[in-house]
Design an enzyme around this catalytic site. Sequence first.
Site: not given
Ligand code: NAP
Ligand code: HSE
Length: 430
Positions: A130, A206, A137, A14-15
């Site tokens: 950040e 957080k 935010i 996603t990110v």
């Molecule tokens: P996600 O959608 O699950 O994506 C994870 C990515 O990492 C995927 O591309 C996956 O590969 C890859 N990956 C995971 N484990 C791996 C490993 N062991 N080796 C190599 N590649 C690996 O996660 P996300 O939602 O983008 O979140 C990423 C980070 O941002 C997290 O720390 C989360 O807490 C933080 N975050 C997320 C959001 C949000 O809104 N989603 C907001 C703020 C912060 P594949 O695609 O091949 O499976």
């Molecule tokens: N699962 C988290 C939430 C995503 O619902 O706020 C953002 O860190």
Amino acid sequence: MKKDIGIGLLGLGTVGSGVAEVLVTRADSLAEQAGLSLILKKVLVRDVNKRRSVKVSTNLLTSHPEEVLSHPEVDIVIELIGGEHPAKEYIEQAITNGRYVVTANKEVMAKHGYELLSLAGKHNADLRYEASVGSGIPLISSFQQDLAANKISAIHAILNGTTNYILTRMAQEGLDFASTLKQAQELGYVETDPANDIEGIDAAYKLVILSNLAFRSKFVPQDVYREGISNIAARDFLYAKEFGYAIKLLAIAKRADDKVEMRVHPVFIPQDSQLAKVDGVYNAVEVETDLAGKLVFYGEGAGALRASSAVMADVLAIARNIYRGVNNVPELRLNQRVTVKPMSEVTTRYYLRLNAPDRPCVLAQISQVLGDNSISISSVIQKESDLAAQTAIIVIMTYPAEEKGIQKALKQLRQLPVVNEVSNFIRVEV
Ligand code: NAP
Ligand code: HSE
């Protein structure tokens, strides 16, 4: 002279996809701001053959971490794979390889932030995070820079969008917890392991990150007292409203002298307070400071674009320093005096919902138990008498009392023959 700034991306979910898209679609504007072009050199994923929502050349994809972490043209590693391991080890390796690091990983920063920032300091490498709290935010930089001269006395925050969405729907539509959780899952809000959201784990991570900045400390998630929202019933919202309150999952950190209390749990908050009006998946952070007064940060705390805004702000800050040839690694200066206040010493007011036989002397025995534990009742109402079963719901609001007193009273109430059930117990934050 450097030609460009090389970016290595760990994760294209996603990110990661949001960040890759911004790097391509805003390349010119980013280059103008950084002084040099930001070029994606390599991207680590688990499965290189998976279909992606973002167009990234297949030559850039790899499933071998070394190809990103030791890539000679990568200056900045952006960690977006999430989870504790192997993300922590990849960050360590990037730092020891002399790379700058940007991460959105709240779990790693809450559990290992001090250790990783110290390692970065030793290697003169900047580590920025950040996006780890509140996504887009601006919180981390505000705490690190803009509030640096302040004494922060309290943080009251809605830090998890999923639980705030569930509580908002329950309050507005009278839905029960299980069906609202299902809807949140269908909308894609809930994390793979729902406990992270529902049990307050995400919010606690957080809160640790913000508290460490606010109080210059090295707290860890175990320092946070934590309760989730699964015990809240539709009728709790009705009674809360009757008393003039909303129910929210709050992350709270308060400092008095050198003791800091940190807790994440459902609370009654006055209906007319700012946090009570934060609905749906929105996040809000209220900070009490001595110089800047009371501040409220508000916005969407999740989503690809929201998080990429924060990630790219960190990348740009590092890129500008690389371009100017300056090293701007912040020094960690801890306040060694601050310690964690045990939950048993925390004082709040309380809401209790009991099920008891509908007959004389029941209330007297309940108030006796509370009184014996120095808990004074501010109001009590009897609700929903069941004539056939001869039971009633008794709702009690108390004056402020210490947590150790209420826990002792709850234990005694559960054993009291005139109490069928202590159905719920929620702290009140005013
Ligand atoms: P996600 O959608 O699950 O994506 C994870 C990515 O990492 C995927 O591309 C996956 O590969 C890859 N990956 C995971 N484990 C791996 C490993 N062991 N080796 C190599 N590649 C690996 O996660 P996300 O939602 O983008 O979140 C990423 C980070 O941002 C997290 O720390 C989360 O807490 C933080 N975050 C997320 C959001 C949000 O809104 N989603 C907001 C703020 C912060 P594949 O695609 O091949 O499976
Ligand atoms: N699962 C988290 C939430 C995503 O619902 O706020 C953002 O860190």
